[in-house]
Design a protein around this motif. Sequence first.
Motif, short mmCIF file in Angstrom:
data_model
loop_
_atom_site.label_atom_id
_atom_site.label_comp_id
_atom_site.label_asym_id
_atom_site.label_seq_id
_atom_site.Cartn_x
_atom_site.Cartn_y
_atom_site.Cartn_z
N GLY A 3 0.83 -1.20 0.00
CA GLY A 3 0.00 0.00 0.00
C GLY A 3 0.86 1.25 0.00
N GLU A 4 0.22 2.37 0.30
CA GLU A 4 0.93 3.65 0.21
C GLU A 4 1.60 4.01 1.55
N ALA A 5 0.76 4.34 2.52
CA ALA A 5 1.28 4.83 3.80
C ALA A 5 0.23 4.62 4.88
N PRO A 6 0.65 4.54 6.13
CA PRO A 6 -0.33 4.41 7.20
C PRO A 6 -1.22 5.65 7.29
N GLY A 7 -2.49 5.44 7.66
CA GLY A 7 -3.38 6.53 8.02
C GLY A 7 -3.52 6.58 9.54
N GLU B 145 -4.02 3.17 11.31
CA GLU B 145 -2.80 2.37 11.23
C GLU B 145 -1.74 2.91 12.20
N PRO C 120 -1.11 -2.28 9.22
CA PRO C 120 -1.53 -1.67 7.96
C PRO C 120 -2.96 -2.03 7.57
N PHE C 121 -3.58 -1.15 6.84
CA PHE C 121 -4.90 -1.39 6.25
C PHE C 121 -5.90 -1.91 7.29
N SER D 261 -10.42 1.45 4.04
CA SER D 261 -9.88 0.79 2.84
C SER D 261 -9.34 -0.59 3.17
N ASN E 154 3.40 -1.41 3.52
CA ASN E 154 3.27 -0.12 2.84
C ASN E 154 4.62 0.33 2.30
N HIS F 163 -5.95 1.24 -5.85
CA HIS F 163 -5.89 1.35 -4.38
C HIS F 163 -7.33 1.22 -3.85
N1 URA Z 1 -3.80 2.04 5.09
C1 URA Z 1 -2.56 1.58 4.82
O1 URA Z 1 -1.92 0.95 5.64
N2 URA Z 1 -2.04 1.84 3.61
C2 URA Z 1 -2.70 2.52 2.68
O2 URA Z 1 -2.16 2.68 1.59
C3 URA Z 1 -3.99 2.99 3.01
C4 URA Z 1 -4.52 2.73 4.22
#
Ligand code: URA
Length: 228
Positions: free
Chosen positions: A76-80, A83, A89-90, A94, A117, A191
């Motif tokens: 994935g991209e990055a933690p929100g 997360e 993650p995730f 999403s 991520n 995504h």
């Molecule tokens: N949560 C994640 O860990 N990664 C994403 O890219 C989006 C939500």
Amino acid sequence: MSSDLQLNLFDSSQTASIQTDSIPANAKVPIPAGTYQSIEQIAEHCNRCHRCELGNSRTHAVIGRGNSEALILIVGEAPGQNEDETGLPFVGRSGKLLDKILESVGLNVETDVFIANVIKCRPPNNRPPTAKEIEACKPYLLEQIRILDPQIILLTGATALKGLINDKRAISKIRGQWIEWENRLCMPIFHPSYLLRNPSREPESPKWLMWQDMQAVKAKWDELKGSV
Ligand code: URA
């Protein structure tokens, strides 16, 4: 760091005797292949990491979840926010959709995939990670890939596609295509957050296309499973 140097990170013949304690503090200190022996070691370092400024604001570095023996790695991209709070993650909206998608094609989220991520710390206000942050964090992802040794890598969205394999093409143009990279099969896919914004299931809609892509992934997974 140039992409050439990044690829060299897979070459364990280059493993130098490095002071691993100095790694988290300085993005100029390279992290050669073979630096870490386990995902837990990476997690320990990432939680002390200050190779970019995101280390100042994180609650938890987010390293991964799932089965470290799985054939499939999802990037994935990055933690929100969720997360960052949980260290996993995730796990937000999403993530729930991603889990549903995997289950819908018969892949078990706990046993059949590992999820990680491109960058391990949450960017403020969930902005996209900068090129500098991606570069600083990339050695951790490369080390994860070396340790996990996945046969299939699913790249969710443009940040994962560009961040890992430096492919700048639009996801909508190349989603669903297998791309060989470092002896592994990568597939760019939408995504999940894009699917949340585009909920239609009509033929040719993003959700419909994702369903086609994930069936192709499951078919490849079945094929690989049969040969291991
Ligand atoms: N949560 C994640 O860990 N990664 C994403 O890219 C989006 C939500």
